[in-house]
Design a protein around this motif. Structure first.
Motif, PDB file in Angstrom:
ATOM      1  N   SER A   1       5.278  10.252  -4.990  1.00 59.83           N
ATOM      2  CA  SER A   1       4.202  11.082  -5.518  1.00 59.83           C
ATOM      3  C   SER A   1       4.752  12.460  -5.856  1.00 59.83           C
ATOM      4  O   SER A   1       5.783  12.886  -5.314  1.00 59.83           O
ATOM      5  CB  SER A   1       3.035  11.191  -4.521  1.00 59.83           C
ATOM      6  N   SER A   2       4.080  13.129  -6.757  1.00 56.09           N
ATOM      7  CA  SER A   2       4.457  14.496  -7.096  1.00 56.09           C
ATOM      8  C   SER A   2       3.206  15.282  -7.431  1.00 56.09           C
ATOM      9  O   SER A   2       2.156  14.716  -7.747  1.00 56.09           O
ATOM     10  CB  SER A   2       5.459  14.542  -8.245  1.00 56.09           C
ATOM     11  N   ARG A   3       3.353  16.598  -7.380  1.00 56.11           N
ATOM     12  CA  ARG A   3       2.206  17.474  -7.605  1.00 56.11           C
ATOM     13  C   ARG A   3       1.637  17.217  -8.996  1.00 56.11           C
ATOM     14  O   ARG A   3       0.454  17.244  -9.226  1.00 56.11           O
ATOM     15  CB  ARG A   3       2.631  18.924  -7.426  1.00 56.11           C
ATOM     16  N   GLU A   4       2.505  17.022  -9.926  1.00 61.21           N
ATOM     17  CA  GLU A   4       2.119  16.598 -11.269  1.00 61.21           C
ATOM     18  C   GLU A   4       3.342  15.939 -11.871  1.00 61.21           C
ATOM     19  O   GLU A   4       4.407  15.950 -11.283  1.00 61.21           O
ATOM     20  CB  GLU A   4       1.669  17.791 -12.113  1.00 61.21           C
ATOM     21  N   GLY A   5       3.202  15.393 -13.040  1.00 61.48           N
ATOM     22  CA  GLY A   5       4.354  14.745 -13.643  1.00 61.48           C
ATOM     23  C   GLY A   5       5.480  15.736 -13.896  1.00 61.48           C
ATOM     24  O   GLY A   5       5.261  16.930 -14.021  1.00 61.48           O
ATOM     25  N   ARG A   6       6.680  15.241 -13.935  1.00 66.00           N
ATOM     26  CA  ARG A   6       7.879  16.014 -14.268  1.00 66.00           C
ATOM     27  C   ARG A   6       8.301  17.012 -13.202  1.00 66.00           C
ATOM     28  O   ARG A   6       9.177  17.807 -13.416  1.00 66.00           O
ATOM     29  CB  ARG A   6       7.710  16.757 -15.593  1.00 66.00           C
ATOM     30  N   THR A   7       7.672  17.000 -12.064  1.00 66.65           N
ATOM     31  CA  THR A   7       8.145  17.840 -10.968  1.00 66.65           C
ATOM     32  C   THR A   7       8.751  16.949  -9.890  1.00 66.65           C
ATOM     33  O   THR A   7       8.730  15.734 -10.015  1.00 66.65           O
ATOM     34  CB  THR A   7       7.013  18.684 -10.380  1.00 66.65           C
ATOM     35  N   GLU A   8       9.275  17.564  -8.845  1.00 66.33           N
ATOM     36  CA  GLU A   8       9.955  16.799  -7.809  1.00 66.33           C
ATOM     37  C   GLU A   8       9.070  15.677  -7.279  1.00 66.33           C
ATOM     38  O   GLU A   8       7.911  15.902  -6.932  1.00 66.33           O
ATOM     39  CB  GLU A   8      10.354  17.710  -6.658  1.00 66.33           C
ATOM     40  N   ALA A   9       9.619  14.493  -7.236  1.00 67.55           N
ATOM     41  CA  ALA A   9       8.911  13.338  -6.691  1.00 67.55           C
ATOM     42  C   ALA A   9       9.422  13.051  -5.294  1.00 67.55           C
ATOM     43  O   ALA A   9      10.626  13.054  -5.049  1.00 67.55           O
ATOM     44  CB  ALA A   9       9.110  12.118  -7.581  1.00 67.55           C
ATOM     45  N   PHE A  10       8.504  12.821  -4.373  1.00 72.11           N
ATOM     46  CA  PHE A  10       8.825  12.495  -2.984  1.00 72.11           C
ATOM     47  C   PHE A  10       8.564  11.011  -2.772  1.00 72.11           C
ATOM     48  O   PHE A  10       7.475  10.520  -3.088  1.00 72.11           O
ATOM     49  CB  PHE A  10       7.959  13.317  -2.028  1.00 72.11           C
ATOM     50  N   PHE A  11       9.560  10.342  -2.217  1.00 74.65           N
ATOM     51  CA  PHE A  11       9.465   8.896  -2.038  1.00 74.65           C
ATOM     52  C   PHE A  11       9.051   8.521  -0.624  1.00 74.65           C
ATOM     53  O   PHE A  11       9.395   9.209   0.340  1.00 74.65           O
ATOM     54  CB  PHE A  11      10.825   8.245  -2.334  1.00 74.65           C
ATOM     55  N   GLY A  12       8.345   7.415  -0.526  1.00 79.06           N
ATOM     56  CA  GLY A  12       8.142   6.774   0.762  1.00 79.06           C
ATOM     57  C   GLY A  12       9.365   5.963   1.117  1.00 79.06           C
ATOM     58  O   GLY A  12      10.307   5.849   0.326  1.00 79.06           O
ATOM     59  N   GLN A  13       9.345   5.379   2.320  1.00 78.74           N
ATOM     60  CA  GLN A  13      10.517   4.636   2.791  1.00 78.74           C
ATOM     61  C   GLN A  13      10.591   3.229   2.205  1.00 78.74           C
ATOM     62  O   GLN A  13      11.576   2.534   2.409  1.00 78.74           O
ATOM     63  CB  GLN A  13      10.524   4.601   4.314  1.00 78.74           C
TER      64      GLN A  13
ATOM     65  N   ARG B   1       0.822  -1.208   0.000  1.00 78.04           N
ATOM     66  CA  ARG B   1       0.000   0.000   0.000  1.00 78.04           C
ATOM     67  C   ARG B   1       0.855   1.257   0.000  1.00 78.04           C
ATOM     68  O   ARG B   1       1.905   1.307   0.644  1.00 78.04           O
ATOM     69  CB  ARG B   1      -0.910  -0.016   1.225  1.00 78.04           C
ATOM     70  N   CYS B   2       0.359   2.275  -0.712  1.00 72.72           N
ATOM     71  CA  CYS B   2       1.029   3.578  -0.742  1.00 72.72           C
ATOM     72  C   CYS B   2       0.008   4.677  -0.519  1.00 72.72           C
ATOM     73  O   CYS B   2      -1.013   4.744  -1.209  1.00 72.72           O
ATOM     74  CB  CYS B   2       1.719   3.784  -2.091  1.00 72.72           C
ATOM     75  N   ASP B   3       0.310   5.538   0.440  1.00 72.02           N
ATOM     76  CA  ASP B   3      -0.529   6.691   0.736  1.00 72.02           C
ATOM     77  C   ASP B   3       0.270   7.940   0.358  1.00 72.02           C
ATOM     78  O   ASP B   3       1.219   8.298   1.061  1.00 72.02           O
ATOM     79  CB  ASP B   3      -0.869   6.688   2.224  1.00 72.02           C
ATOM     80  N   PRO B   4      -0.076   8.599  -0.745  1.00 70.64           N
ATOM     81  CA  PRO B   4       0.768   9.710  -1.218  1.00 70.64           C
ATOM     82  C   PRO B   4       0.537  10.981  -0.414  1.00 70.64           C
ATOM     83  O   PRO B   4      -0.359  11.039   0.433  1.00 70.64           O
ATOM     84  CB  PRO B   4       0.285   9.890  -2.658  1.00 70.64           C
TER      85      PRO B   4
END
Lengths: 108, 113
Positions: B94-106, B22-25
């Protein structure tokens, strides 16, 4: 051929050294470029975006050469805390494609 | 917390079993990615969602892998008939939209025994 290629290293450098990492990408349609940092057994985190004009953030300088499809990262005055894996990332149609990463070890 | 949350953090399963990760963005992020990372390798793209739809699932290795994001927020990666080669860390970003900074879960460390 891999879409994003990096020298896996490791690069072992003393504190205070300047070190440069290179990366090449295969798809000329790639749109955005990034360097991510990943510490051992942790998730990747954005270090900096890379722009065609080159950009600097403190001790870190990133360069992009679209003609050669080449990206670089320069770290000046290396700190022990810079020890990590540096991932070159390109974006193609909103999909982030990662290189294998280059491992940096800074020693005292 | 405000970051990307992945559960479970570790999962050990027997070969042939079914697993769900499971992933909760981050709230408000429309883009969601799944990656798989093996030791010594960079993250390998699996699938990308923009809202509820899979915009790109070209990285899913075979039909044992499936992912959903029914309400455009939480996503579940499903693996059927697990194999030992599926053992890896599964990362969600997840990111605000594609091609912007992506934040990863652990990540979820999956071990198939």
């Amino acid at each position: 051929r891999k879409e994003v290629e990096q020298d896996p290293g490791p690069f072992n450098v003393p504190e205070g050294a300047t070190v440069a990492f290179n990366c090449t990408y295969s798809n000329s349609a790639s749109q955005s470029f990034f360097w991510y940092r990943q510490d051992c057994r942790k998730e990747p985190k954005l270090l900096m975006s890379v722009y065609s004009s080159g950009n600097e953030d403190g001790r870190f300088t990133a360069q992009l050469n679209r003609a050669s499809q080449y990206i670089s990262l320069l770290i000046r005055d290396s700190k022990l805390s810079d020890s990590a894996t540096y991932l070159c990332v390109v974006s193609l149609t909103d999909k982030l494609i990662f290189g294998t990463g280059t491992r940096l070890q800074v020693f005292p | 917390g405000a970051g990307v949350s992945q559960t479970p953090s570790n999962k050990v399963t027997e070969k042939g079993k079914y697993v769900e990760l499971r992933c909760d963005p981050i709230s408000g992020h429309t883009a969601l990615y799944w990656y798989r990372q093996s030791l010594g390798q960079g993250p390998e793209f699996l699938i990308y969602f923009q809202g509820t739809g899979a915009a790109d699932d070209s990285g899913l290795p075979n039909d044992r892998f499936f992912a959903v994001r029914p309400e455009g927020s939480v996503s579940t990666l499903k693996i059927q008939r697990t194999e030992r080669g599926d053992s890896a860390v599964y990362l969600c970003a997840s990111s605000r939209e594609g091609r912007t900074e992506a934040f990863f879960g652990q990540g979820t460390r999956l071990t198939v025994v």
